[in-house]
Design a protein around this motif. Structure first.
Motif, PDB file in Angstrom:
ATOM      1  N   ALA A   1      11.384  67.208  79.985  1.00 51.83           N
ATOM      2  CA  ALA A   1      12.740  66.765  80.188  1.00 51.83           C
ATOM      3  C   ALA A   1      13.682  68.003  80.151  1.00 51.83           C
ATOM      4  CB  ALA A   1      13.103  65.860  79.233  1.00 51.83           C
ATOM      5  N   THR A   2      13.548  69.030  79.345  1.00 52.15           N
ATOM      6  CA  THR A   2      14.293  70.217  79.363  1.00 52.15           C
ATOM      7  C   THR A   2      14.109  70.745  80.711  1.00 52.15           C
ATOM      8  OG1 THR A   2      13.874  70.244  76.738  1.00 52.15           O
ATOM      9  CG2 THR A   2      14.835  72.407  78.046  1.00 52.15           C
ATOM     10  N   ILE A   3      12.848  71.057  81.196  1.00 50.20           N
ATOM     11  CA  ILE A   3      12.904  71.849  82.535  1.00 50.20           C
ATOM     12  C   ILE A   3      13.390  71.148  83.466  1.00 50.20           C
ATOM     13  CG2 ILE A   3      11.067  72.533  84.066  1.00 50.20           C
ATOM     14  CD1 ILE A   3       9.209  73.416  81.573  1.00 50.20           C
ATOM     15  N   ALA A   4      13.159  69.881  83.572  1.00 45.25           N
ATOM     16  CA  ALA A   4      13.859  69.033  84.705  1.00 45.25           C
ATOM     17  C   ALA A   4      15.268  69.071  84.652  1.00 45.25           C
ATOM     18  CB  ALA A   4      13.342  67.468  84.413  1.00 45.25           C
ATOM     19  N   LYS A   5      15.973  69.056  83.505  1.00 40.92           N
ATOM     20  CA  LYS A   5      17.365  69.323  83.498  1.00 40.92           C
ATOM     21  C   LYS A   5      17.796  70.528  84.032  1.00 40.92           C
ATOM     22  CE  LYS A   5      21.332  69.068  80.079  1.00 40.92           C
ATOM     23  NZ  LYS A   5      21.449  69.197  78.875  1.00 40.92           N
ATOM     24  N   LYS A   6      17.024  71.646  83.715  1.00 39.85           N
ATOM     25  CA  LYS A   6      17.400  73.048  84.436  1.00 39.85           C
ATOM     26  C   LYS A   6      17.281  73.064  85.999  1.00 39.85           C
ATOM     27  CE  LYS A   6      14.590  75.876  82.069  1.00 39.85           C
ATOM     28  NZ  LYS A   6      14.111  77.043  81.567  1.00 39.85           N
ATOM     29  N   PHE A   7      16.259  72.295  86.356  1.00 44.56           N
ATOM     30  CA  PHE A   7      16.019  72.142  87.865  1.00 44.56           C
ATOM     31  C   PHE A   7      17.027  71.372  88.400  1.00 44.56           C
ATOM     32  CE2 PHE A   7      11.684  73.747  87.643  1.00 44.56           C
ATOM     33  CZ  PHE A   7      11.667  74.494  88.723  1.00 44.56           C
ATOM     34  N   PHE A   8      17.576  70.193  87.783  1.00 39.57           N
ATOM     35  CA  PHE A   8      18.713  69.230  88.463  1.00 39.57           C
ATOM     36  C   PHE A   8      19.739  69.983  88.598  1.00 39.57           C
ATOM     37  CE2 PHE A   8      15.895  65.617  87.417  1.00 39.57           C
ATOM     38  CZ  PHE A   8      15.882  65.090  88.487  1.00 39.57           C
ATOM     39  N   SER A   9      20.129  71.114  87.823  1.00 41.51           N
ATOM     40  CA  SER A   9      21.342  71.858  87.984  1.00 41.51           C
ATOM     41  C   SER A   9      21.336  72.672  89.279  1.00 41.51           C
ATOM     42  CB  SER A   9      21.517  73.000  86.928  1.00 41.51           C
ATOM     43  OG  SER A   9      20.545  73.843  86.739  1.00 41.51           O
ATOM     44  N   TYR A  10      20.064  73.255  89.511  1.00 45.56           N
ATOM     45  CA  TYR A  10      19.935  73.426  91.131  1.00 45.56           C
ATOM     46  C   TYR A  10      20.174  72.596  92.017  1.00 45.56           C
ATOM     47  CZ  TYR A  10      18.376  78.386  89.341  1.00 45.56           C
ATOM     48  OH  TYR A  10      18.431  79.542  88.817  1.00 45.56           O
ATOM     49  N   SER A  11      19.522  71.448  91.593  1.00 42.18           N
ATOM     50  CA  SER A  11      19.539  70.228  92.578  1.00 42.18           C
ATOM     51  C   SER A  11      20.830  69.876  93.076  1.00 42.18           C
ATOM     52  CB  SER A  11      18.790  69.231  91.983  1.00 42.18           C
ATOM     53  OG  SER A  11      18.735  67.949  92.777  1.00 42.18           O
ATOM     54  N   VAL A  12      21.846  69.767  92.020  1.00 44.62           N
ATOM     55  CA  VAL A  12      23.031  69.420  92.530  1.00 44.62           C
ATOM     56  C   VAL A  12      23.849  70.167  93.451  1.00 44.62           C
ATOM     57  CG1 VAL A  12      25.539  69.116  91.444  1.00 44.62           C
ATOM     58  CG2 VAL A  12      23.535  68.272  90.081  1.00 44.62           C
ATOM     59  N   MET A  13      23.681  71.530  93.305  1.00 49.36           N
ATOM     60  CA  MET A  13      24.098  72.624  94.105  1.00 49.36           C
ATOM     61  C   MET A  13      23.508  72.440  95.643  1.00 49.36           C
ATOM     62  SD  MET A  13      24.320  76.094  91.921  1.00 49.36           S
ATOM     63  CE  MET A  13      22.842  76.015  91.401  1.00 49.36           C
ATOM     64  N   ALA A  14      22.122  72.395  95.689  1.00 49.10           N
ATOM     65  CA  ALA A  14      21.562  72.408  96.827  1.00 49.10           C
ATOM     66  C   ALA A  14      21.857  70.873  97.650  1.00 49.10           C
ATOM     67  CB  ALA A  14      20.062  72.449  96.706  1.00 49.10           C
TER      68      ALA A  14
END
Length: 432
Positions: A225-238
């Motif tokens: 979950a912690t790693i997923a949260k970090k990826f989703f921050s990139y996800s929002v931008m893209a």
């Protein structure tokens, strides 16, 4: 002479740029031949339709991988020496991406008739084009994971060689399809690309990314979950860009088709095709060189030095290239297209100027991605996309299709101003 050779040998960016330049020259040669084939067998109107499909597929592909591309490159660069952390990040991203691409595949497969009617709206139905594209999405995910690791590990030669082989194969298949099936072949050629990319990518990875890392050991199904949260921050931008950019491009192109005509929309698409070649040279260098550098060191001093180094090393070559494109535009139109595209000439100066500003600004804006600064990134992107649409709607009725490329320049002037404003502390503060 010896000192000059030493400078080129020690300058990593120039070494990457020179190898990347070979790839771009191959792309330009392929693109020139392909553009002529499309012009002769699909026409300007067909090129406009292809533009709509291409915008749609590119946006959906980003959603399929949940916008993780830059995040995958950043974490590959950051954890290239920490195998366990790299596996945790990639397995989590892999799980999410496969689920996302499968979900989108189902939706696109069953909404294919509506998509065909809205995006293509031709006399002949192209429902199966969209259904084939739906099936291709998981294959695209595999390819993104392969290329992100190659970039993050800075395996530039293998990465560029892979792209060259894929480009050549796509060209041969697409040329055959267009020659034999005209516009139908051109559209199928677009949606077949992910299958080709994935197959060639897997062949290239038989021996792994390097001697220590195996791609097939890094990807897999694991949740953190912690790693997923970090990826989703990139996800929002893209994903904001993946949604806004294609939607606005399709809306503007459809407006041109209605207000001016399909042929004029094809002129604009033709200029964009030319633009894509030199933009690819710049953006691929930024992604391969600038993003990993900024990801490993987030300090303002390092950011400024990286940006200045890029400008000093690459911009002179880009300026010479852009000037050459302008002065040789008649020859470009003659050999890449045909007489139906003569109306493109007035569009060149605006497109080239706007693209120069775009490249200068993109180098700066990658700091938002490297620092995972969602707020500033979204502000810049939203203002840019909305300003392009607003300028286009204002200028199209007055200047016709030329108004769209004038809007392109105005938009990136606004974008540059916003990015400079958002990065004023990093760029202009003496404390940095």
């Amino acid at each position: 002479m010896r000192s000059l050779i030493g400078f080129f040998t020690k300058n990593v960016l120039l070494k990457v740029a020179s190898f990347n330049g070979i790839y771009i020259l191959i792309k330009i040669a392929i693109g020139a031949i392909m553009s002529r084939i499309i012009a002769d067998y699909a026409g300007a109107a067909g090129m406009a339709i292809m533009g709509n499909l291409r915008n749609f597929t590119q946006g959906i592909q980003t959603f399929a991988v949940l916008g993780f591309e830059h995040g995958l490159v950043s974490y590959a660069a950051a954890y290239r020496k920490d195998y366990n952390q790299l596996k945790k990040h990639y397995k989590t991203a892999w799980l999410l991406s496969i689920l996302s691409s499968s979900f989108l595949s189902v939706i696109i497969f069953f909404t294919a008739p509506w998509l065909d009617n809205y995006l293509i709206a031709a006399d002949v139905p192209f429902v199966n084009v969209f259904r084939l594209f739906a099936l291709s999405l998981p294959f695209y995910v595999v390819f993104v994971f392969i290329t992100s690791m190659l970039q993050g590990f800075e395996v530039f030669k293998k990465y560029i060689t892979l792209q060259v082989v894929i480009s050549l194969l796509i060209f041969l298949i697409s040329a055959y399809l267009i020659y034999n099936y005209n516009l139908t072949g051109a559209l199928y050629g677009i949606v077949l690309v992910p299958f080709i990319q994935c197959c060639i990518g897997l062949i290239f990875l038989k021996k792994g990314i390097n001697q220590q890392v195996s791609f097939f050991e890094i990807v897999g199904f694991k949740w953190d979950a912690t790693i997923a949260k970090k990826f989703f921050s990139y996800s929002v931008m893209a994903l904001v860009s993946a949604f806004l950019l294609p939607v606005v491009a399709i809306l503007v192109r459809n407006e041109v088709r209605v207000e001016v005509g399909d042929v004029e929309a094809g002129w604009w698409e033709g200029v964009i095709r030319i633009s894509n070649y030199y933009i690819l040279f710049a953006t691929s260098l930024i992604s391969m060189y600038v993003l990993p550098k900024l990801s490993k060191n987030a300090s303002a001093v390092h950011f400024k030095s990286t940006v200045i180094h890029f400008y000093k090393t690459i911009l002179p070559f880009l300026i010479i290239g852009l000037i050459a494109v302008y002065f040789f535009k008649d020859i470009i139109i003659q050999y890449m297209f045909n007489e139906e595209f003569e109306g493109m000439k007035p569009l060149f100066k605006w497109q080239l100027l706007g693209d120069f500003i775009k490249i200068v600004t993109t180098v700066l804006a990658f700091q938002f991605i490297a620092r995972n600064d969602i707020k500033k990134y979204l502000i810049a992107e939203a203002v840019s996309v909305l300003s392009f649409y607003a300028f286009s709607m204002i200028l199209l009725p007055r200047y016709g299709v030329e108004g769209i490329v004038i809007a392109h320049v105005a938009n990136y002037m606004v974008y540059l101003f916003i990015v400079l404003l958002l990065l004023k502390k990093e760029l202009f503060s003496s404390a940095s």
